[in-house]
Design a protein around this motif. Structure first.
Motif, PDB file in Angstrom:
ATOM      1  N   LEU A 101       0.829  -1.210   0.000  1.00 41.41           N
ATOM      2  CA  LEU A 101       0.000   0.000   0.000  1.00 41.41           C
ATOM      3  C   LEU A 101       0.858   1.253   0.000  1.00 41.41           C
ATOM      4  CD1 LEU A 101      -3.037  -0.466  -0.033  1.00 41.41           C
ATOM      5  CD2 LEU A 101      -1.901  -2.355   1.072  1.00 41.41           C
ATOM      6  N   TYR A 135      -3.688   3.846   2.616  1.00 41.66           N
ATOM      7  CA  TYR A 135      -4.703   4.539   1.834  1.00 41.66           C
ATOM      8  C   TYR A 135      -6.058   4.258   2.474  1.00 41.66           C
ATOM      9  CZ  TYR A 135      -7.037   6.063  -2.461  1.00 41.66           C
ATOM     10  OH  TYR A 135      -7.794   6.721  -3.388  1.00 41.66           O
ATOM     11  N   GLN A 137      -9.642   4.894   2.613  1.00 45.89           N
ATOM     12  CA  GLN A 137     -10.861   5.391   1.989  1.00 45.89           C
ATOM     13  C   GLN A 137     -12.081   4.702   2.585  1.00 45.89           C
ATOM     14  OE1 GLN A 137     -10.773   5.907  -2.300  1.00 45.89           O
ATOM     15  NE2 GLN A 137     -12.838   5.093  -2.462  1.00 45.89           N
ATOM     16  N   THR A 138     -12.069   3.366   2.518  1.00 43.56           N
ATOM     17  CA  THR A 138     -13.251   2.595   2.900  1.00 43.56           C
ATOM     18  C   THR A 138     -13.583   2.735   4.391  1.00 43.56           C
ATOM     19  OG1 THR A 138     -12.613   1.028   1.210  1.00 43.56           O
ATOM     20  CG2 THR A 138     -14.229   0.261   2.809  1.00 43.56           C
ATOM     21  N   GLY A 143     -18.193   1.427   1.145  1.00 44.47           N
ATOM     22  CA  GLY A 143     -16.993   1.168   0.361  1.00 44.47           C
ATOM     23  C   GLY A 143     -17.215   1.634  -1.056  1.00 44.47           C
ATOM     24  N   SER A 144     -18.087   0.902  -1.774  1.00 45.86           N
ATOM     25  CA  SER A 144     -18.339   1.236  -3.177  1.00 45.86           C
ATOM     26  C   SER A 144     -18.882   2.654  -3.331  1.00 45.86           C
ATOM     27  CB  SER A 144     -19.352   0.262  -3.791  1.00 45.86           C
ATOM     28  OG  SER A 144     -18.879  -1.053  -3.686  1.00 45.86           O
ATOM     29  N   TRP A 175     -10.640  -1.478   6.724  1.00 47.27           N
ATOM     30  CA  TRP A 175     -10.041  -2.271   5.646  1.00 47.27           C
ATOM     31  C   TRP A 175      -8.646  -1.800   5.209  1.00 47.27           C
ATOM     32  CZ3 TRP A 175     -10.224  -7.010   4.586  1.00 47.27           C
ATOM     33  CH2 TRP A 175     -11.411  -7.724   4.568  1.00 47.27           C
ATOM     34  N   PRO A 176      -8.333  -0.519   5.292  1.00 52.54           N
ATOM     35  CA  PRO A 176      -7.061  -0.105   4.689  1.00 52.54           C
ATOM     36  C   PRO A 176      -5.885  -0.990   5.092  1.00 52.54           C
ATOM     37  CG  PRO A 176      -8.292   1.809   5.346  1.00 52.54           C
ATOM     38  CD  PRO A 176      -9.065   0.633   5.859  1.00 52.54           C
ATOM     39  N   GLY A 177      -5.192  -1.495   4.097  1.00 50.44           N
ATOM     40  CA  GLY A 177      -4.020  -2.339   4.326  1.00 50.44           C
ATOM     41  C   GLY A 177      -2.889  -1.524   4.911  1.00 50.44           C
ATOM     42  N   TYR A 251      -3.734 -13.580   3.094  1.00 48.96           N
ATOM     43  CA  TYR A 251      -3.742 -12.122   3.269  1.00 48.96           C
ATOM     44  C   TYR A 251      -3.665 -11.723   4.747  1.00 48.96           C
ATOM     45  CZ  TYR A 251      -4.247  -7.705   0.804  1.00 48.96           C
ATOM     46  OH  TYR A 251      -3.995  -6.483   0.227  1.00 48.96           O
ATOM     47  N   ASN A 256      -4.790  -5.145   7.811  1.00 47.46           N
ATOM     48  CA  ASN A 256      -5.922  -4.301   7.409  1.00 47.46           C
ATOM     49  C   ASN A 256      -6.485  -3.681   8.686  1.00 47.46           C
ATOM     50  OD1 ASN A 256      -5.987  -6.737   5.231  1.00 47.46           O
ATOM     51  ND2 ASN A 256      -6.574  -4.784   4.327  1.00 47.46           N
ATOM     52  N   PRO A 436      -9.615 -11.277  -2.929  1.00 46.09           N
ATOM     53  CA  PRO A 436     -10.095  -9.917  -2.647  1.00 46.09           C
ATOM     54  C   PRO A 436      -9.850  -8.935  -3.784  1.00 46.09           C
ATOM     55  CG  PRO A 436      -8.202 -10.447  -1.249  1.00 46.09           C
ATOM     56  CD  PRO A 436      -8.629 -11.718  -1.921  1.00 46.09           C
ATOM     57  N   THR A 439     -12.756  -7.436  -5.194  1.00 44.01           N
ATOM     58  CA  THR A 439     -13.500  -6.478  -4.369  1.00 44.01           C
ATOM     59  C   THR A 439     -12.767  -5.157  -4.201  1.00 44.01           C
ATOM     60  OG1 THR A 439     -14.369  -8.369  -3.148  1.00 44.01           O
ATOM     61  CG2 THR A 439     -14.620  -6.208  -2.114  1.00 44.01           C
ATOM     62  N   ASP A 443     -15.518  -2.888  -6.468  1.00 44.83           N
ATOM     63  CA  ASP A 443     -16.207  -4.172  -6.615  1.00 44.83           C
ATOM     64  C   ASP A 443     -16.438  -4.432  -8.101  1.00 44.83           C
ATOM     65  OD1 ASP A 443     -18.312  -6.292  -5.504  1.00 44.83           O
ATOM     66  OD2 ASP A 443     -19.280  -5.132  -7.104  1.00 44.83           O
ATOM     67  N   VAL A 446     -19.820  -3.469  -9.600  1.00 42.96           N
ATOM     68  CA  VAL A 446     -19.993  -2.013  -9.603  1.00 42.96           C
ATOM     69  C   VAL A 446     -19.166  -1.403 -10.745  1.00 42.96           C
ATOM     70  CG1 VAL A 446     -19.647   0.088  -8.247  1.00 42.96           C
ATOM     71  CG2 VAL A 446     -20.514  -1.972  -7.123  1.00 42.96           C
ATOM     72  N   LEU A 449     -20.839  -1.908 -14.061  1.00 43.88           N
ATOM     73  CA  LEU A 449     -21.966  -0.975 -14.213  1.00 43.88           C
ATOM     74  C   LEU A 449     -21.465   0.398 -14.675  1.00 43.88           C
ATOM     75  CD1 LEU A 449     -24.080  -2.040 -11.117  1.00 43.88           C
ATOM     76  CD2 LEU A 449     -24.820  -2.150 -13.506  1.00 43.88           C
TER      77      LEU A 449
HETATM   78  C1  LIG Z   1      -8.320  -7.516   1.203  1.00 47.16           C
HETATM   79  C2  LIG Z   1      -8.891  -6.163   1.080  1.00 47.16           C
HETATM   80  C3  LIG Z   1      -8.041  -5.067   1.100  1.00 47.16           C
HETATM   81  C4  LIG Z   1      -8.553  -3.768   1.056  1.00 47.16           C
HETATM   82  N1  LIG Z   1      -7.705  -2.711   1.124  1.00 47.16           N
HETATM   83  C5  LIG Z   1      -8.206  -1.446   1.199  1.00 47.16           C
HETATM   84  C6  LIG Z   1      -7.351  -0.325   1.361  1.00 47.16           C
HETATM   85  O1  LIG Z   1      -6.133  -0.459   1.421  1.00 47.16           O
HETATM   86  N2  LIG Z   1      -7.912   0.911   1.476  1.00 47.16           N
HETATM   87  C7  LIG Z   1      -9.260   1.099   1.430  1.00 47.16           C
HETATM   88  O2  LIG Z   1      -9.702   2.228   1.541  1.00 47.16           O
HETATM   89  N3  LIG Z   1     -10.109   0.036   1.228  1.00 47.16           N
HETATM   90  C8  LIG Z   1      -9.614  -1.216   1.126  1.00 47.16           C
HETATM   91  N4  LIG Z   1     -10.456  -2.286   0.938  1.00 47.16           N
HETATM   92  C9  LIG Z   1     -11.890  -2.052   0.843  1.00 47.16           C
HETATM   93  C10 LIG Z   1     -12.414  -2.209  -0.565  1.00 47.16           C
HETATM   94  O3  LIG Z   1     -11.949  -1.190  -1.376  1.00 47.16           O
HETATM   95  C11 LIG Z   1     -13.945  -2.285  -0.512  1.00 47.16           C
HETATM   96  O4  LIG Z   1     -14.302  -3.446   0.198  1.00 47.16           O
HETATM   97  C12 LIG Z   1     -14.518  -2.291  -1.921  1.00 47.16           C
HETATM   98  O5  LIG Z   1     -14.459  -1.004  -2.475  1.00 47.16           O
HETATM   99  C13 LIG Z   1     -15.969  -2.792  -1.971  1.00 47.16           C
HETATM  100  O6  LIG Z   1     -16.763  -1.979  -1.202  1.00 47.16           O
HETATM  101  P1  LIG Z   1     -17.742  -2.602  -0.091  1.00 47.16           P
HETATM  102  O7  LIG Z   1     -16.934  -3.466   0.802  1.00 47.16           O
HETATM  103  O8  LIG Z   1     -18.467  -1.468   0.466  1.00 47.16           O
HETATM  104  O9  LIG Z   1     -18.719  -3.523  -0.880  1.00 47.16           O
HETATM  105  P2  LIG Z   1     -20.272  -3.235  -1.133  1.00 47.16           P
HETATM  106  O10 LIG Z   1     -20.385  -2.070  -2.045  1.00 47.16           O
HETATM  107  O11 LIG Z   1     -21.007  -3.172   0.142  1.00 47.16           O
HETATM  108  O12 LIG Z   1     -20.644  -4.550  -1.926  1.00 47.16           O
HETATM  109  C14 LIG Z   1     -21.539  -5.563  -1.430  1.00 47.16           C
HETATM  110  C15 LIG Z   1     -22.336  -6.138  -2.607  1.00 47.16           C
HETATM  111  O13 LIG Z   1     -23.200  -5.132  -3.125  1.00 47.16           O
HETATM  112  C16 LIG Z   1     -23.057  -5.027  -4.532  1.00 47.16           C
HETATM  113  N5  LIG Z   1     -23.276  -3.625  -4.904  1.00 47.16           N
HETATM  114  C17 LIG Z   1     -22.810  -2.511  -4.307  1.00 47.16           C
HETATM  115  N6  LIG Z   1     -23.219  -1.414  -4.957  1.00 47.16           N
HETATM  116  C18 LIG Z   1     -23.953  -1.826  -5.997  1.00 47.16           C
HETATM  117  C19 LIG Z   1     -24.649  -1.163  -7.066  1.00 47.16           C
HETATM  118  N7  LIG Z   1     -24.650   0.156  -7.193  1.00 47.16           N
HETATM  119  N8  LIG Z   1     -25.309  -1.913  -7.957  1.00 47.16           N
HETATM  120  C20 LIG Z   1     -25.293  -3.253  -7.875  1.00 47.16           C
HETATM  121  N9  LIG Z   1     -24.649  -3.942  -6.902  1.00 47.16           N
HETATM  122  C21 LIG Z   1     -23.997  -3.234  -5.977  1.00 47.16           C
HETATM  123  C22 LIG Z   1     -21.635  -5.482  -4.829  1.00 47.16           C
HETATM  124  O14 LIG Z   1     -21.512  -5.981  -6.156  1.00 47.16           O
HETATM  125  C23 LIG Z   1     -21.451  -6.589  -3.785  1.00 47.16           C
HETATM  126  O15 LIG Z   1     -21.970  -7.778  -4.327  1.00 47.16           O
HETATM  127  C24 LIG Z   1      -9.951  -3.577   0.960  1.00 47.16           C
HETATM  128  C25 LIG Z   1     -10.806  -4.684   0.884  1.00 47.16           C
HETATM  129  C26 LIG Z   1     -10.294  -5.955   0.950  1.00 47.16           C
HETATM  130  C27 LIG Z   1     -11.232  -7.129   0.898  1.00 47.16           C
END
Ligand SMILES: Cc1cc2nc3c(=O)[nH]c(=O)nc-3n(C[C@H](O)[C@H](O)[C@H](O)COP(=O)(O)OP(=O)(O)OC[C@H]3O[C@@H](n4cnc5c(N)ncnc54)[C@H](O)[C@@H]3O)c2cc1C
Length: 680
Positions: A101, A135, A137-138, A143-144, A175-177, A251, A256, A436, A439, A443, A446, A449
């Motif tokens: 990271l 980093y 963000q989440t 997250g998304s 989550w940030p690594g 991992y 994280n 991961p 994700t 994701d 996402v 889309l």
């Molecule tokens: C190993 C690992 C390392 C990571 N490292 C970092 C890091 O260093 N820094 C950091 O900031 N983050 C980190 N993350 C977080 C990662 O960036 C988020 O988990 C990722 O962006 C997905 O967001 P979420 O977890 O909110 O998933 P969600 O958005 O909650 O997804 C859950 C489900 O909902 C669906 N979904 C969501 N929105 C929509 C939509 N609009 N339409 C249709 N379907 C949808 C998705 O497809 C998924 O199936 C890490 C995650 C992991 C697993």
């Protein structure tokens, strides 16, 4: 027996120059030599041993990772390795760590979003590793949906500071690594509030000595570099590791983290201010640099993810291919050897498309590297015209390659039968480490889309705006909608033009069909939500077209070495025709292909598998992976699988003694029928 090559007969079957293929895979002789040198440096250093990793407790595992990262950095400094060499060294150490990271996200984000002054201040410290960044963000709740982030950065003009606050539990960074334990700084996204007004989620860099008993704020995203050092030990409540993740080892080497702010104050100049500034007087100003600038960092990160996909998939394929040539089942005649499982057509039809995909992803990754350089040059010249297309393209390719790789690793595990489930096969840990990627950094659904949104927009603008880059084919939409496939014979499918056109026609027709369906909705957003599944399929069709056409383009270049180009051509056809076969429903439904043409494609595919077969081992040898990097008994270069599997079993801690701990206490009473009087 040590020193015997059990795969020698397989290697003799190769119809191309393996050394030249290694260069083609690496991209150039120089790249090959560099990567080879770094791979050997790591493989020959006992400090990087990784066999026992899955058996370590979390604390031992993490400490071991810290030790390896430190040893790696010492090598980088002592040997004066270049940035490129250091990148390869870290890759071959093959252990997710905070350094990923720091080098992969923290530094590129400052490079992309910091002002010249900020870069001058932060980058030397980061590059010398005097600070370690992550980093952030989440959050726990979002997250998304980045716009849903809740952490706030409120400007206090009196103090010329930002106050960073996590107003809710769900606003905790999560989550940030590297955040959990190793980082001294975090690049934090927060909602920016200046003069009581929200100003969106911006990139802001803040350095902050956290006194974890403080903190405040309100909404939108800003990147803020926060200095975490010093205060952590006394305030662990606010910053820590989020807990064990999937798989053994895997991992879990990464810390994280979770981070919660309680009115934490940081100086104003720690907001990354290339795109937007907050003045001393409390004025918020957008700079004349477009927000799309942020895409530049994203394009960089995603091109590295695509490149990592080809590495992970090629590792799994290398293991499965070598083991498939070693493994024999059934088919013995008159007491002769049984059949190598690689000779079963079902095995070939599952394995060879993955082998071809590994090469396809390698070449599309190489192209993306070029695209990033192009984007960077354009950004420097303030030309932002191709950014939306580059952004959509990298988002789609990240999604396609990581999904296919995650699924492909699991398929390789199945291709290795029972032994693939052993940790010593290397496949379970590879899978656990890799998945991961589907994700993080967006994701995968996402992202598709987002691609679909871009495609629909491109289609709707066709009358007056020329589509560019990977969507240029849409400019020929009328012909692609009208003309159907002209293939008549099996051989006709060995025509790159016919193949690319088939993928173009399918992608264009699916996007146009989505556009037409969407037009039936009064509210376009409602339509988009309703048609999301179809839109994702159209986006995937577009992304597959990109991979196929970049493979075809690669083959138009001069590729030296006896038989190298021919072997790559075969793999290119395998990749394309496999996809065509797998998605034939779409090719047929769009009306571009007839059922007869789809059958011919499948016939050609079978012939192609027979052509891959003699070259299979040589094609995976061309990845030039050391046994250390592969980390797999089944994938050993020499194919000496069984004695090594047998040896490895005895190294399991359970075999330290004949009688397992707990046997006398919990098994003996059952055997002796004395369970009721036993102390359980
Ligand atoms: C190993 C690992 C390392 C990571 N490292 C970092 C890091 O260093 N820094 C950091 O900031 N983050 C980190 N993350 C977080 C990662 O960036 C988020 O988990 C990722 O962006 C997905 O967001 P979420 O977890 O909110 O998933 P969600 O958005 O909650 O997804 C859950 C489900 O909902 C669906 N979904 C969501 N929105 C929509 C939509 N609009 N339409 C249709 N379907 C949808 C998705 O497809 C998924 O199936 C890490 C995650 C992991 C697993």
């Amino acid at each position: 027996m040590e020193g015997v090559d059990y795969l020698i007969d397989e290697r003799k079957k190769a119809q191309f120059d393996v050394e030249a293929m290694k260069v083609a895979w690496a991209g150039s002789r120089q790249a090959f030599e560099l990567s080879d040198r770094m791979a050997k440096l790591v493989a020959n250093d006992p400090a990087f041993e990784k066999f026992t990793r899955p058996m370590l407790s979390r604390k031992e595992l993490f400490k071991n990772t810290l030790r390896k990262a430190a040893h790696g950095w010492k090598l980088i400094v002592d040997l004066r390795l270049t940035e490129e060499e250091a990148k390869w060294l870290r890759l071959y150490i093959d252990e997710p760590a905070y350094t990923d990271l720091h080098w992969g996200m923290f530094i590129p984000a400052i490079e992309g979003q910091g002002t010249e002054e900020q870069k001058k201040k932060w980058l030397p410290l980061a590059r010398r590793m005097q600070i370690i960044g992550c980093y952030a963000q989440t959050e726990l709740g979002h997250g998304s949906n980045v716009q849903g982030l809740e952490t706030t950065a409120t400007f206090d003009p009196q103090a010329d500071e930002f106050v960073i606050h996590s107003p809710t539990l769900t606003s905790s960074k999560w989550w940030p690594g590297g955040l959990g334990k190793a980082s001294t700084h975090a690049l934090v996204y927060a909602r920016l509030i200046v003069g009581g007004e929200f100003h969106g989620v911006h990139g802001t860099l803040r350095k902050l000595v956290i006194s974890l008993n403080s903190a405040v704020g309100k909404p939108v995203s800003n990147c803020i570099a926060i200095e975490l050092g010093g205060s952590l030990t006394s305030s662990r409540h606010y910053c820590g590791d989020i807990g064990l993740k999937f798989g053994n080892g895997a991992y879990n080497t990464m810390d994280n983290g979770v981070l919660r702010f309680d009115h934490v104050r940081i100086p104003r100049d720690q907001m990354l201010m290339r795109v937007a500034q907050v003045t001393k007087e409390g004025k918020f100003r957008q700079s004349d640099v477009p927000r799309q600038l942020l895409y530049g960092t994203m394009v960089y990160v995603r091109q590295t993810i695509v490149s990592d996909a080809s590495k992970a998939l090629s590792r799994a394929v290398c293991i499965a291919t070598r083991y498939s040539a070693v493994r024999r089942q059934f088919g013995s005649r008159n007491g002769g050897p049984e059949t190598q499982v690689i000779d079963y057509k079902t095995q070939q039809s599952r394995l060879f498309p993955l082998l071809a995909s590994a090469y396809a992803f390698r070449f599309v990754g190489e192209w993306l590297k070029w695209l990033y350089t192009d984007v960077k040059q354009r950004l420097e010249a303030n030309d932002f015209s191709t950014l939306p297309e580059a952004h959509a393209c990298t988002a789609g390719l990240k999604s396609l390659t990581t999904t296919a790789t995650a699924d492909g690793i699991e398929e390789c595990r199945k291709l290795c039968g029972g032994h693939g489930y052993l940790v010593s096969s290397g496949l379970p840990e590879l899978f656990a480490v890799y998945i991961p990627a589907c994700t993080y950094e967006g994701d995968n659904v996402v992202l598709l889309l987002q691609v679909a949104r871009f495609l629909v927009k491109t289609v709707s603008e066709l009358g007056y705006k020329q589509p560019v880059g990977t969507t240029a084919y849409m400019g020929r939409v009328a012909a692609l909608m009208q003309n159907n496939c002209t293939v008549r014979t099996v051989e006709d499918w060995l025509n790159p033009g016919a193949i690319v056109e088939a993928f173009e026609a399918r992608a264009a027709r699916m996007s146009v069909a989505c556009g037409r369906q969407l037009a039936k909705f009064e509210n376009p957003e409602e339509g988009f939500a309703e048609l999301a599944s179809d839109l994702v399929e159209a986006a995937l069709a577009h992304c597959q077209l990109i991979v196929v056409s970049k493979f075809v383009e690669k083959l138009q270049q001069d590729i030296p070495g006896k038989g190298v180009k021919q072997s790559l051509e075969i793999l290119c056809y395998v990749y394309a025709l496999f996809l065509l076969h797998k998605h034939q429903g779409e090719f047929l439904a769009t009306g571009y292909l007839t059922p007869k043409q789809a059958v011919l494609a499948n016939e050609q595919l079978r012939t192609l598998y027979s052509k891959v077969r003699p070259n299979a081992i040589a094609l995976v040898d061309s990845f030039n992976y050391t046994d250390h990097y592969l980390g797999s008994i089944l994938g050993r270069y020499d194919g000496n699988v069984y004695p090594k599997l047998y040896e490895a079993a005895w190294q399991d801690p359970l075999n330290d003694s004949d009688v397992a701990d707990g046997f006398h206490q919990y098994v003996q009473p059952i055997l002796k029928q004395k369970l009721h009087s036993a102390k359980l």
